[in-house]
Design an enzyme around this catalytic site. Structure first.
Site, PDB file in Angstrom:
ATOM      1  N   SER A   1      -2.205 -15.876   7.593  1.00 21.25           N
ATOM      2  CA  SER A   1      -0.886 -16.016   6.975  1.00 21.25           C
ATOM      3  C   SER A   1       0.205 -15.858   8.019  1.00 21.25           C
ATOM      4  O   SER A   1       0.028 -15.142   9.013  1.00 21.25           O
ATOM      5  CB  SER A   1      -0.722 -14.925   5.918  1.00 21.25           C
ATOM      6  OG  SER A   1       0.634 -14.770   5.543  1.00 21.25           O
TER       7      SER A   1
ATOM      8  N   TYR B   1      -0.765  -5.995   4.869  1.00 18.47           N
ATOM      9  CA  TYR B   1      -1.454  -7.280   4.669  1.00 18.47           C
ATOM     10  C   TYR B   1      -1.485  -8.085   5.967  1.00 18.47           C
ATOM     11  O   TYR B   1      -2.545  -8.560   6.402  1.00 18.47           O
ATOM     12  CB  TYR B   1      -0.734  -8.058   3.565  1.00 18.47           C
ATOM     13  CG  TYR B   1      -1.158  -9.493   3.402  1.00 18.47           C
ATOM     14  CD1 TYR B   1      -2.378  -9.819   2.839  1.00 18.47           C
ATOM     15  CD2 TYR B   1      -0.310 -10.526   3.798  1.00 18.47           C
ATOM     16  CE1 TYR B   1      -2.755 -11.146   2.690  1.00 18.47           C
ATOM     17  CE2 TYR B   1      -0.677 -11.855   3.646  1.00 18.47           C
ATOM     18  CZ  TYR B   1      -1.898 -12.165   3.086  1.00 18.47           C
ATOM     19  OH  TYR B   1      -2.262 -13.474   2.938  1.00 18.47           O
TER      20      TYR B   1
ATOM     21  N   LYS C   1      -4.796  -9.049   8.180  1.00 24.61           N
ATOM     22  CA  LYS C   1      -5.081 -10.467   8.451  1.00 24.61           C
ATOM     23  C   LYS C   1      -5.140 -10.725   9.956  1.00 24.61           C
ATOM     24  O   LYS C   1      -5.982 -11.490  10.441  1.00 24.61           O
ATOM     25  CB  LYS C   1      -4.001 -11.344   7.807  1.00 24.61           C
ATOM     26  CG  LYS C   1      -4.210 -11.569   6.328  1.00 24.61           C
ATOM     27  CD  LYS C   1      -5.290 -12.622   6.124  1.00 24.61           C
ATOM     28  CE  LYS C   1      -5.850 -12.616   4.733  1.00 24.61           C
ATOM     29  NZ  LYS C   1      -7.100 -13.386   4.639  1.00 24.61           N
TER      30      LYS C   1
END
Lengths: 321, 321
Positions: free
Chosen positions: A122, A146, A150
């Site tokens: 992302s 997050y 990632k």
């Protein structure tokens, strides 16, 4: 060829499965089976080959073991605890996003055939203390848990690929718009809803000004890129198998112009501007200037303009009245 | 103040403990105790306060629990499975370098006092497809499993710091030279032995040419930087708590000139140049151009010239004849 899609019940997972069903082939081979894995039962997908579903938690190695077998040729790893959720449930984010990715990589290594491993990363991995525009060789300095998890997954993917355990390729997804369905609690939710709701005759609130810039990709082109990146030869990926997926940088004004161009003046009148300081605070920290050079060189692509995003929503997703 | 040093039996851990014993204070507070943790019993260190040792494996959360207690104020995490070892024993590297770091961070979070967490990373995190010079905001694109695991640890450190769980600061150590002791199996071993062995009347082999460039720091200045970085206020670290520790880029010719300047012409005559293609292949892939801007701004420093490195070896480490 047998394909696993984790997060197979999600927006991108479902669209990817439908696209693969339509194509019938990947990497020049006929698709024999797709397995849709998710934490809750994924919706069924019609295909000219078997599509099975599997409910499981990638945080548990034993459950991951059952998702990948000796015949699994391509793994699409889309499952994740998303940004807002991982920020609140820190350990849950580590367990699913970091450890889940590691378990999948270890299981893929275990089968010994170096399967293709497409990793949905992302643009949330990017941010912090880096100059604009963000290049493929700019540091991942994420400002969310997050994004951190990632980015750590990207590193592992690259190393498992370097060692020859998997044929990895990681793509950092831009914000996907226009997402179908209902608004969700993501800070980026308005980036779809200000287009989607007006097209469905409903009012939508835009919490930022016309000049607010962000990096977008349509669901249709995202799926197309996921297909393309699976087909790339490993050698072409070089020493870093991770890359930013192409998107386009638009202002809110651009989005509304595109809505008017495609659907006439009326829907745009249903957008109300209403400051939401909490949303603003989050999204103003996001980056929007990217140079996705590696992905473009490998044949991945952005939409032509945001008019595409609006049109694709009407063609692919708008509920019948 | 109670300080834990993981890797407390290693070269840097032992020198750091001795330096802290000499200082008696850190971050303006008196040191009450140092705990030296390592996988084998660390050598004792004399100090005006208790120095205890603890044998344990950071890959095991239960063993990590015993290394950190409610009074631990500063954690120096130096323990690692090194480059060559992690390349051969892949899972062992993941267990110690990645999971061990995560276990230490989780345990540090658990005590609830946001202890200072100094993380020894490495310039091995840097490499691959990035332009020169490598800035603090350049991607970590490591080409070894050790570098990968260290880079993933940096990301976790930054996120645990952002969340307020620890006061993290990560420093990427340059190649430490002149290391005391015997040659080891590291590809970089010659970067110390071509200075050390001649000073001890022994012959040494240099497997690369005079023009080979690399990035060096003396053990003494490395320890000084580890003290300084622990004393930095958290706010000064910004959005990325990880940085390259300052070093100096030298050619082999520079090293030999410094050896002559400090010790006269005789020792340098004991260096034999002998091509070793396997070593060459590894070290030619390493990077040597770094801009350690953040660390310099925070008061960390490199040596003045490689003459310092030679002198410090003679003063601190050369065995008595």
């Amino acid at each position: 060829m047998k394909i696993l899609i984790t997060g197979g019940g999600g927006l991108v997972g479902q669209k990817l499965a439908r696209r693969l069903a339509e194509r019938g082939t990947l990497r020049g081979a006929a698709i024999d089976e797709i397995v849709l894995a998710d934490i809750v039962e994924p919706a069924p997908v019609d295909a000219p080959f078997p599509v099975s579903t599997r409910v499981g938690n990638i945080a548990e190695p034993a459950e991951v073991a059952g998702m990948i077998d000796d015949d699994t040729t391509v793994i699409y790893h889309l499952a994740a605890i998303l940004s807002g959720h991982a920020e609140v449930e820190f350990d849950h984010g580590i367990a699913v996003n970091l450890m889940g990715t590691l378990h999948l990589l270890q299981r893929a290594r275990e089968i010994g055939t170096a399967p293709v491993f497409v990793y949905a990363s992302s643009i949330a991995t990017l941010g912090g203390e880096v100059p604009d525009p963000i290049e493929d060789w700019t540091a991942t300095n994420p400002q969310t848990s997050y994004g951190t998890q990632k980015a750590a997954g990207e590193l592992l993917l690259n190393d498992f690929s370097r060692k020859g355990f998997v044929q990895g390729r990681g793509v950092r997804l831009p914000t996907i718009s226009v997402r179908p369905g209902k608004p969700n609690r993501a800070a980026s939710s308005f980036m779809s809803s200000i287009i989607r709701e007006p097209l469905n005759g409903q009012e939508a609130i835009c919490p930022v000004g016309l000049d607010f810039q962000h990096y977008y990709l349509s669901p249709r082109m995202c799926v197309e890129n996921l297909v393309r990146v699976a087909e790339v030869e490993q050698e072409a990926l070089g020493m870093n198998v991770n890359m930013t997926m192409p998107g386009l940088t638009h202002t809110i004004g651009d989005l509304i112009d595109a809505l008017r161009d495609v659907a006439g003046p009326e829907p745009a009148q249903r957008i109300r501007f209403e400051s939401q300081p909490e949303i603003e605070k989050i999204v103003m920290g996001w980056r929007y200037a990217f140079n996705p050079a590696k992905a473009l060189a490998l044949g991945l692509a952005a939409d032509n303009s945001f008019r595409d995003n609006v049109r694709y929503y009407l063609e692919d997703d708008k509920p019948s009245p």
